[in-house]
Design an enzyme around this catalytic site. Sequence first.
Site, PDB file in Angstrom:
ATOM      1  N   LYS A 281      22.161  64.781  53.568  1.00 28.17           N
ATOM      2  CA  LYS A 281      22.838  65.348  52.279  1.00 28.17           C
ATOM      3  C   LYS A 281      22.680  64.489  50.993  1.00 28.17           C
ATOM      4  CE  LYS A 281      27.059  66.418  55.297  1.00 28.17           C
ATOM      5  NZ  LYS A 281      28.557  65.908  55.539  1.00 28.17           N
TER       6      LYS A 281
ATOM      7  N   HIS B 276      25.419  61.232  45.905  1.00 29.80           N
ATOM      8  CA  HIS B 276      26.111  61.992  44.938  1.00 29.80           C
ATOM      9  C   HIS B 276      26.878  60.685  44.136  1.00 29.80           C
ATOM     10  CE1 HIS B 276      29.765  61.356  46.996  1.00 29.80           C
ATOM     11  NE2 HIS B 276      29.338  62.160  48.111  1.00 29.80           N
TER      12      HIS B 276
ATOM     13  N   HIS C 297      28.846  58.348  45.877  1.00 32.28           N
ATOM     14  CA  HIS C 297      27.908  57.095  46.347  1.00 32.28           C
ATOM     15  C   HIS C 297      27.463  56.056  45.522  1.00 32.28           C
ATOM     16  CE1 HIS C 297      27.487  60.223  49.802  1.00 32.28           C
ATOM     17  NE2 HIS C 297      28.375  59.115  50.340  1.00 32.28           N
TER      18      HIS C 297
HETATM   19  N1  ARG Z   1      29.342  57.932  54.907  1.00 30.30           N
HETATM   20  C1  ARG Z   1      30.859  58.041  54.459  1.00 30.30           C
HETATM   21  C2  ARG Z   1      30.862  59.200  53.383  1.00 30.30           C
HETATM   22  O1  ARG Z   1      29.811  59.438  52.527  1.00 30.30           O
HETATM   23  C3  ARG Z   1      31.199  56.601  53.656  1.00 30.30           C
HETATM   24  C4  ARG Z   1      31.123  55.533  54.849  1.00 30.30           C
HETATM   25  C5  ARG Z   1      31.894  54.335  54.355  1.00 30.30           C
HETATM   26  N2  ARG Z   1      31.987  53.179  55.364  1.00 30.30           N
HETATM   27  C6  ARG Z   1      32.531  53.135  56.511  1.00 30.30           C
HETATM   28  N3  ARG Z   1      32.540  52.349  57.282  1.00 30.30           N
HETATM   29  N4  ARG Z   1      33.420  54.231  56.866  1.00 30.30           N
HETATM   30  O2  ARG Z   1      31.992  59.301  52.700  1.00 30.30           O
END
Ligand code: ARG
Length: 564
Positions: free
Chosen positions: A125, A128, A131
Amino acid sequence: MDFKKEIIKILSEIINCSEEKILLEIPPESVEADFACPCFRVAKILKKAPNLIAQDIKEKIDGLKIDFIDAIKVDGGYLNFILHKEIYAQEIILNLLNDREDFFKFDIGQGKNIVLDYSSPNIAKPFHVGHLRSTVIGNALYNIFSCLGYNCVSINHLGDWGTQFGKLIVSYKKWGNKKSVEENGINELMRLYVKFHEEAKENSELDDLAREWFVKMQNGDEEALYLWKWFNDLSLVEFKKIYERLGVKFDYYMGESFYNDKMQAVVDELKEKKLLVESEGAMIVDLEKYKMPPCLILRSDGGTLYPTRDIAAAIYRKKNFDFEKCIYVTAFDQKLHFEQWFKVIDLMGYDWAKNLVHVEFGLVSLDSGKLSTRSGHVILMEDLLNEAVEKTKKIIDEKNPDLENKNDVAEIVGIGAIIFNDLYNSRIKDVVFSWEKILNFEGETGPYVQYTYVRTCSLLKKAGDFDKKNLDYKVLTDEFSFKLVKLIGLFREKILDAAEKFEPYIISRHIMNIAQAFNKFYNNNLILDEAEEIKNARLNLCLCVNLALKFGLKILGIKVSDVM
Ligand code: ARG
């Protein structure tokens, strides 16, 4: 000498109480003082009105005739301390020039670990702007806590597991091919992902197929895992390009898939502790008592979920890194998710649940479509970074067309501008993205601080060698110089404050203050053309500003260039 510590020590001796009971604040700018002690707190101990206490203490300290204290003033219940400017300037400058970067460091965290989970984009994905924020805030916090002496461990918790991979596999098999994925990488994966969703609207069987493929992945099916790994590797290549440009490194890439074989133990433990209940075929932890919706642990088809993986990851991290704190940096829309599973950890009987911290931040909004994007709605990081660099290059072309290494400088300044903008406000505030604002060399921007830094570099270069040992500190007691001395002296406080609040903006605001104060100093004072004594003292101050700005930008994760 740490003046704050010294004053606290003196106060605690006079009041006859422990040092922890004494509060010593940095007063607002409108108050003419370097430190202020509100006596309300000790009023309880001494059973006397605060203003009388203040008066009393003032007389006692006056009697001690302490050389670094110029004056003490009583202002209501406050005791205001005015330091001896010359001694203060000497203390700060001498130490900074001697200790260099170490001047800003602490040993508070010695021997203790802090785990930071940030960036964590999702495979296949787009990476963005959300992130991006997580990445730069997390990276800055990593630097801030390292500065406190903690051993920091950064983990990229990639979203590399879940039904979205089933979808991608289905889409790839139906509408994709090897060549196109090889040629177009993550963009092709995104196209396939979008295509799946379009088609699935008409045809719900696709969703069943996707779930089947994910179950296959979980069961170790060779083809499914082969494709999954391929998609992963492709995405990581792209992500790492972005990290490289941002200057961000991770100690570990441990995505959600890493916990695949650690999840059953979590489920068993929850069962054993009688926390797991069935609800509509799924397994959940009921959190009604805590006024939260249930935390989902297992789907009705046995699949694990995002919270399950976070619980497994936290237990793993506690075991392997024995963290003092584990920090998660995500947008505020995941607030509930973290509250829920933090509670589950607590209910499991782990007292370290209180050391799990969700550091949330606001959204990024764009000032209307000015950003070119290839995909339609999402802003691709690469486009964003390229655009920042391009625009910076144009500005440099106008202002300094003969500059050497224009491309390198534009890369540093352009990307620095984006990072600085992301870190300039309290995290929770939304960031409005406007090129004009971000790249304005005269506004409160990254380029402004960078430019000020360059100014100190060229001044120091022009000056050549100068005496850094014997200087007349009296020269630095005028309004503009002393303001700078004080700001540099306060830098350490700001680092502590930023760590306590998990707020990098405290650093970015502070270096902005230093940059602005330097430019005032610079515009109001001659430097190189002054008499030797004055010139020398001012050059030393410039060197201190140079070190402070460079270190401040470094903590924020921003590189510097000596020319611009
Ligand atoms: N991959 C998730 C997202 O893009 C964020 C992860 C954050 N870290 C965690 N341990 N949940 O929204």
